[in-house]
Write an enzyme that holds these catalytic residues in place. Structure first.
Site, PDB file in Angstrom:
ATOM      1  N   CYS A   1      -5.518  -2.731   2.070  1.00  0.00           N
ATOM      2  CA  CYS A   1      -5.329  -2.882   3.838  1.00  0.00           C
ATOM      3  C   CYS A   1      -6.739  -3.442   4.286  1.00  0.00           C
ATOM      4  O   CYS A   1      -7.342  -4.358   4.697  1.00  0.00           O
ATOM      5  CB  CYS A   1      -4.696  -1.663   4.137  1.00  0.00           C
ATOM      6  SG  CYS A   1      -4.175  -1.824   6.080  1.00  0.00           S
TER       7      CYS A   1
ATOM      8  N   LYS B   1      -9.525   2.746  -3.417  1.00  0.00           N
ATOM      9  CA  LYS B   1      -9.891   2.421  -1.489  1.00  0.00           C
ATOM     10  C   LYS B   1     -11.344   2.898  -1.882  1.00  0.00           C
ATOM     11  O   LYS B   1     -11.510   3.943  -2.148  1.00  0.00           O
ATOM     12  CB  LYS B   1      -9.217   2.412  -0.725  1.00  0.00           C
ATOM     13  CG  LYS B   1      -9.486   1.821   0.675  1.00  0.00           C
ATOM     14  CD  LYS B   1      -8.149   2.303   1.823  1.00  0.00           C
ATOM     15  CE  LYS B   1      -8.491   1.600   3.049  1.00  0.00           C
ATOM     16  NZ  LYS B   1      -7.472   1.706   3.977  1.00  0.00           N
TER      17      LYS B   1
ATOM     18  N   GLU C   1       0.970  -1.338   0.265  1.00  0.00           N
ATOM     19  CA  GLU C   1       0.219   0.186  -0.230  1.00  0.00           C
ATOM     20  C   GLU C   1       0.946   1.087  -0.197  1.00  0.00           C
ATOM     21  O   GLU C   1       1.490   1.484   0.754  1.00  0.00           O
ATOM     22  CB  GLU C   1      -0.945  -0.041   0.737  1.00  0.00           C
ATOM     23  CG  GLU C   1      -1.676   1.698   1.259  1.00  0.00           C
ATOM     24  CD  GLU C   1      -2.228   1.303   2.670  1.00  0.00           C
ATOM     25  OE1 GLU C   1      -3.309   2.096   2.472  1.00  0.00           O
ATOM     26  OE2 GLU C   1      -2.466   0.376   3.498  1.00  0.00           O
TER      27      GLU C   1
END
Length: 524
Positions: free
Chosen positions: A396, A343, A281
């Site tokens: 994540c 995301k 990430e």
């Protein structure tokens, strides 16, 4: 049995601070069931203790309030021990955020404890002696865990299902009922041990549920034995774990060094060259799309045969400002940008600030240092790749959410990029707990998970949750591995939480079917 009955009566009779302390201690000890410890009996027995405390609450003048306090104390202990590592994120920029640590370490577990508090209060309002209360408690607690995973963006960390991390056989039940379904059954199993203190036939319910979990274990082990480990032909993965300290990641004096680390690890000669390279990430220490020299390096890295997948912060002009995204880039051969994923499940207080005017006035800012909040993406997606099955990226925190990791088009594998350096040193429990959630998602969906973490744990997980290759927390390293083959969609992948809802209804049905005619003791 007389000893068990005496112990149960002792717990029921506790009052005042002793009740509160036992509930808190039971919750704190339940953390030993979760990764990296994996001692499942602690979780089971602690649910039994909580049931006995609610039994005792029925003799109080305000049984619902007494049960609610016990539930909150239990939850506070569970979440304080399970979430302590959150405080490490606030020392990355200690001058800005360290003063918030005492608030966060109390507010987060205290807020999450409202769910078991509400579950115990609702259960106490309809409590009756006998086995019916076990089903009622499991239904209320299981519903509370589902709500914890959905309300206010959700935070389903350390669900009861994850207390089986040491038994891959039992964990196969996630392929049937998912993490929420297995959580409900786990609570039911643990709570049933409170029946051992009953005057007669108290062994029947715990024995029956023990048999159920033995079947889960044996059936899961059989599933593992009968499912061979098959890899996708022609795919050679390289997972890069650069181990860059979070506080040094974006400092101007370290940016060139950090980029060289990513490139040198990716280009290391370890035999056959990789076909697909995965970085963690936000791996590039700058806005990658705005760095022509770095893009030239990406073109060199991908050459004529490789694909690079990396998390990266992305900035897009929007009128007079720049909107930031926590993104995932896919670069095909020659550095061609094939796809971008943003995301969609952002971390509150990490990537955006809820109720911003209020918290701004209190001097509280989000942890990720960027102007304004990150912008959420559209949701889980699947992207076609050269030389490999379609990939579903998850950044994540997104790997936490059962039933919310696959979009309309099912991928052939999930790519989870993360930066667990926020979770503290290698000795912290946070990375182990996070890694276990990735294994459970693999089992639920029947999809392999490839995980690249800045500081670890990086690894490859097959579609049954087996770890086929991994790197421990801490240390710069690369992991070369084949890609496991996906399975056909599991029952959970096809039905989602419908089976959890069915289990919830069945527990409520048994609550009324198993009513005991004995009257509760009068309040005092």
């Amino acid at each position: 049995m007389s000893i068990l009955t005496a112990a149960a009566d002792f717990v029921r009779a506790l009052e005042g601070w002793r009740r509160f302390l036992l509930a808190f201690t039971a919750g704190l000890l339940s953390v030993l069931a979760f990764a990296p410890f994996g001692i499942s009996p602690f979780l089971l027995l602690d649910y039994a203790v909580l049931v006995l405390l609610i039994d005792g609450a029925q003799t109080r003048r305000r049984p619902v309030l007494s049960a609610a306090i016990a539930g909150w104390a239990f939850g506070f202990g569970t979440f304080l021990g399970g979430f302590y590592w959150v405080g490490y994120a606030f020392v990355v920029d200690a001058a800005m955020h360290a003063w918030q640590i005492p608030i966060v370490e109390c507010a987060l577990p205290g807020g999450m404890a409202l769910y078991p508090m509400a579950a115990c209060a609702v259960a106490a309002a309809f409590w009756r002696p006998g086995p019916s209360r076990i089903f009622l408690f499991a239904a209320c607690y299981g519903a509370g865990e589902w709500l914890r995973g959905h309300l206010l963006t959700g935070f389903p960390w350390n669900l009861p299902a994850y207390g089986w991390g040491a038994s891959l056989g039992v964990m196969q039940a996630n392929a049937l009922v998912g993490a929420y379904g297995l959580s409900l059954l786990t609570v039911l199993f643990g709570a049933s041990f409170a029946e051992f203190g009953a005057a007669k036939r108290g062994w029947i319910l715990p024995a029956s549920l023990t048999a159920l979990f033995v079947l889960f274990w044996l059936g899961g082990d059989l599933r593992l034995a009968l499912t061979p480990e098959v890899n996708v032909p022609g795919v050679r993965l390289r997972i890069v774990q650069p181990d860059i300290p979070q506080r040094e990641k974006y400092l101007p004096e370290y940016r060139a060094r950090n980029w060289r680390t990513l490139m040198s690890l990716s280009l290391a000669n370890h035999g056959a060259p990789p076909t697909h390279i995965v970085w963690p990430e936000a791996a590039p220490p700058f806005l990658l799309a705005r760095e022509p020299e770095a893009l030239d390096d990406v073109a060199l890295l991908t050459g004529q045969h490789a694909v690079l997948m990396t998390g990266a912060v992305r900035g897009e002009p929007d009128g007079g400002r720049i909107r930031f995204f926590n993104s995932f880039y896919i670069f095909a051969h020659g550095g061609q940008l094939l796809a971008t994923y943003d995301k969609f499940h952002l971390v509150p207080f990490g990537e955006y600030l809820p109720l911003a005017p209020i918290f701004d006035a209190l001097g509280i800012s989000k942890l990720v240092d960027s102007p304004g909040d990150f912008t959420p993406g559209a949701g889980p997606q699947s992207f076609a790749l050269p030389g490999a099955p379609p990939a579903g990226p998850l950044i994540c925190y997104e790997i936490l959410f059962p039933g919310a990791v696959v979009g309309a088009d099912r991928p052939g594998w999930l790519v989870n990029v993360t930066d667990d350096s926020w979770f503290g040193p290698p000795s912290s429990t946070g990375p182990y707990q996070h890694f276990l959630t990735a294994r459970v998602r693999a089992i639920e969906e029947g999809l392999p998970v490839v995980r690249a973490a800045n500081t670890g744990i990086s690894g490859v997980i097959d579609a049954e949750g087996r770890i086929t290759a991994s790197l421990p927390p801490g240390g710069k390293a690369v992991l070369d591995s084949p890609l496991p083959q996906a399975l056909q969609p599991t029952l959970y992948a096809r039905m989602g939480d419908a089976l959890f809802a069915l289990l919830l209804v069945l527990c409520l049905g048994f609550t009324f079917a198993a009513r005991d005619e004995r009257a509760p003791a009068p309040p005092r």
